[in-house]
Design a protein around this motif. Structure first.
Motif, PDB file in Angstrom:
ATOM      1  N   GLY A   3      47.604  21.989 -49.682  1.00 16.83           N
ATOM      2  CA  GLY A   3      48.220  20.718 -50.052  1.00 16.83           C
ATOM      3  C   GLY A   3      47.582  19.529 -49.361  1.00 16.83           C
ATOM      4  N   CYS A   4      47.658  19.496 -48.034  1.00 13.54           N
ATOM      5  CA  CYS A   4      47.168  18.334 -47.282  1.00 13.54           C
ATOM      6  C   CYS A   4      45.832  18.576 -46.587  1.00 13.54           C
ATOM      7  CB  CYS A   4      48.212  17.889 -46.260  1.00 13.54           C
ATOM      8  SG  CYS A   4      48.497  19.062 -44.899  1.00 13.54           S
ATOM      9  N   GLY A   5      45.365  19.836 -46.569  1.00 12.58           N
ATOM     10  CA  GLY A   5      44.083  20.138 -45.948  1.00 12.58           C
ATOM     11  C   GLY A   5      44.144  20.351 -44.447  1.00 12.58           C
ATOM     12  N   CYS A  62      53.122  19.225 -44.482  1.00 10.09           N
ATOM     13  CA  CYS A  62      53.449  18.676 -45.809  1.00 10.09           C
ATOM     14  C   CYS A  62      54.429  19.521 -46.603  1.00 10.09           C
ATOM     15  CB  CYS A  62      52.174  18.460 -46.623  1.00 10.09           C
ATOM     16  SG  CYS A  62      51.385  19.985 -47.199  1.00 10.09           S
ATOM     17  N   GLY A  63      54.718  20.746 -46.132  1.00  8.63           N
ATOM     18  CA  GLY A  63      55.667  21.605 -46.812  1.00  8.63           C
ATOM     19  C   GLY A  63      55.106  22.418 -47.967  1.00  8.63           C
TER      20      GLY A  63
END
Length: 83
Positions: A37-39, A16-17
């Motif tokens: 961020g995205c887990g 996700c960066g």
């Protein structure tokens, strides 16, 4: 001349960066990292000793000190989290 050990590294998630600056352990390698961020659960890339060497902007302390990560030669199996 001895250079100062850098203990903070910014990990960037390849999914996700999201970038997060974390403190690296000095006595062990970190094999797993949960992206903030995205887990996503990050694991070292093949040939790397830890998530900091794979996704961080600074290599882990054993690499900085010795140029090798003898302390991290064995990566644990998934599900057995070691820090």
């Amino acid at each position: 001349m001895r250079t100062k050990m850098i203990l903070r590294s910014t990990i960037t998630c390849p999914h996700c960066g999201t970038a997060a600056t974390e403190t690296m352990p000095t006595d062990a390698c970190q094999f797993f990292y949960d992206c903030t961020g995205c887990g996503a659960l990050l694991r070292p890339k093949s040939g790397d000793c830890c998530v900091f060497c794979s996704y961080g902007d600074v290599a882990c302390p054993p690499i900085q000190k010795n140029g090798t990560a003898d302390c991290c030669a064995v990566v644990p199996a998934p599900g057995r989290h070691h820090a």
